[in-house]
Design a protein around this motif. Structure first.
Motif, PDB file in Angstrom:
ATOM      1  N   GLY A  29      97.035  18.830 -23.384  1.00 58.04           N
ATOM      2  CA  GLY A  29      96.735  18.012 -24.564  1.00 58.04           C
ATOM      3  C   GLY A  29      96.199  16.632 -24.223  1.00 58.04           C
ATOM      4  O   GLY A  29      96.187  15.734 -25.062  1.00 58.04           O
ATOM      5  N   GLY A  73      87.949  23.230 -20.929  1.00 54.98           N
ATOM      6  CA  GLY A  73      88.859  24.314 -20.603  1.00 54.98           C
ATOM      7  C   GLY A  73      88.898  24.631 -19.130  1.00 54.98           C
ATOM      8  O   GLY A  73      89.786  25.327 -18.660  1.00 54.98           O
ATOM      9  N   ALA A  84      93.600  20.554 -19.237  1.00 53.24           N
ATOM     10  CA  ALA A  84      93.249  20.990 -20.598  1.00 53.24           C
ATOM     11  C   ALA A  84      94.456  21.488 -21.404  1.00 53.24           C
ATOM     12  O   ALA A  84      94.617  21.095 -22.566  1.00 53.24           O
ATOM     13  CB  ALA A  84      92.146  22.045 -20.558  1.00 53.24           C
ATOM     14  N   PRO A  85      95.341  22.321 -20.856  1.00 50.23           N
ATOM     15  CA  PRO A  85      96.486  22.787 -21.656  1.00 50.23           C
ATOM     16  C   PRO A  85      97.523  21.713 -21.961  1.00 50.23           C
ATOM     17  O   PRO A  85      98.406  21.916 -22.780  1.00 50.23           O
ATOM     18  CB  PRO A  85      97.113  23.892 -20.791  1.00 50.23           C
ATOM     19  CG  PRO A  85      96.102  24.248 -19.768  1.00 50.23           C
ATOM     20  CD  PRO A  85      95.246  23.032 -19.592  1.00 50.23           C
ATOM     21  N   ARG A 100      93.175  14.506 -21.400  1.00 48.20           N
ATOM     22  CA  ARG A 100      91.998  14.741 -20.563  1.00 48.20           C
ATOM     23  C   ARG A 100      91.789  13.553 -19.652  1.00 48.20           C
ATOM     24  O   ARG A 100      92.140  12.414 -19.988  1.00 48.20           O
ATOM     25  CB  ARG A 100      90.755  14.998 -21.404  1.00 48.20           C
ATOM     26  CG  ARG A 100      90.340  13.836 -22.258  1.00 48.20           C
ATOM     27  CD  ARG A 100      89.199  14.247 -23.194  1.00 48.20           C
ATOM     28  NE  ARG A 100      88.783  13.136 -23.997  1.00 48.20           N
ATOM     29  CZ  ARG A 100      87.781  12.320 -23.713  1.00 48.20           C
ATOM     30  NH1 ARG A 100      87.067  12.503 -22.618  1.00 48.20           N
ATOM     31  NH2 ARG A 100      87.465  11.330 -24.504  1.00 48.20           N
ATOM     32  N   ARG A 140      91.649  16.823 -26.058  1.00 43.78           N
ATOM     33  CA  ARG A 140      91.359  18.037 -25.296  1.00 43.78           C
ATOM     34  C   ARG A 140      90.023  17.899 -24.599  1.00 43.78           C
ATOM     35  O   ARG A 140      89.004  17.659 -25.222  1.00 43.78           O
ATOM     36  CB  ARG A 140      91.351  19.231 -26.234  1.00 43.78           C
ATOM     37  CG  ARG A 140      91.226  20.536 -25.498  1.00 43.78           C
ATOM     38  CD  ARG A 140      91.838  21.652 -26.322  1.00 43.78           C
ATOM     39  NE  ARG A 140      91.463  22.931 -25.760  1.00 43.78           N
ATOM     40  CZ  ARG A 140      92.176  23.548 -24.833  1.00 43.78           C
ATOM     41  NH1 ARG A 140      93.270  22.996 -24.392  1.00 43.78           N
ATOM     42  NH2 ARG A 140      91.787  24.701 -24.362  1.00 43.78           N
TER      43      ARG A 140
END
Length: 124
Positions: free
Chosen positions: A104, A96, A101-102, A106, A93
């Motif tokens: 899972g 935000g 970010a959502p 980066r 992660r």
């Protein structure tokens, strides 16, 4: 021609998915600690760039209609101007604020030093 910024196939796949969900995209990498030094992906124009930012390259991504601009703060650029950057994606992660970010995962920058010839080509 030397690519200032390139991307891995994994990053290209994620960029295609993000483009489908969010429209045109952009990257910005600032200086700073923690996620502040990671490349952040935004909907194009959502992060306001200015005179203290450097457009390193517009990434061409197969399956994405328009190039993805990659911006960097000028202070960060002073540390990275001798390198070629590769946008990659890894599990975990990130910030935000970045679009992935959502998911899972980066975005991550991998770098290598430019050769003397590549540096001369980019910096004249």
């Amino acid at each position: 021609m030397v690519d200032r910024v390139s991307h891995t196939p994994e990053a290209a796949g994620l960029l295609r998915r993000l483009r489908e969900s969010h429209g045109p995209l952009m990257f910005h990498q600032s200086g700073g600690c923690c996620d502040g030094s990671a490349p952040m992906c935004y909907p194009a124009g959502e992060f306001k760039t200015g005179g203290s930012d450097v457009l390193l390259q517009e990434l061409e991504v197969d399956g994405v209609d328009e190039p993805v601009p990659f911006w960097m703060s000028s202070s960060q650029y002073q540390y990275w101007k001798h390198t070629a950057l590769t946008v990659d994606v890894v599990p975990g992660r990130g910030s935000g604020f970045s679009l992935e970010a959502p998911e899972g995962v980066r975005f991550l920058i991998r770098s290598r030093l430019l050769t003397d010839e590549e540096y001369a080509e980019l910096h004249g």
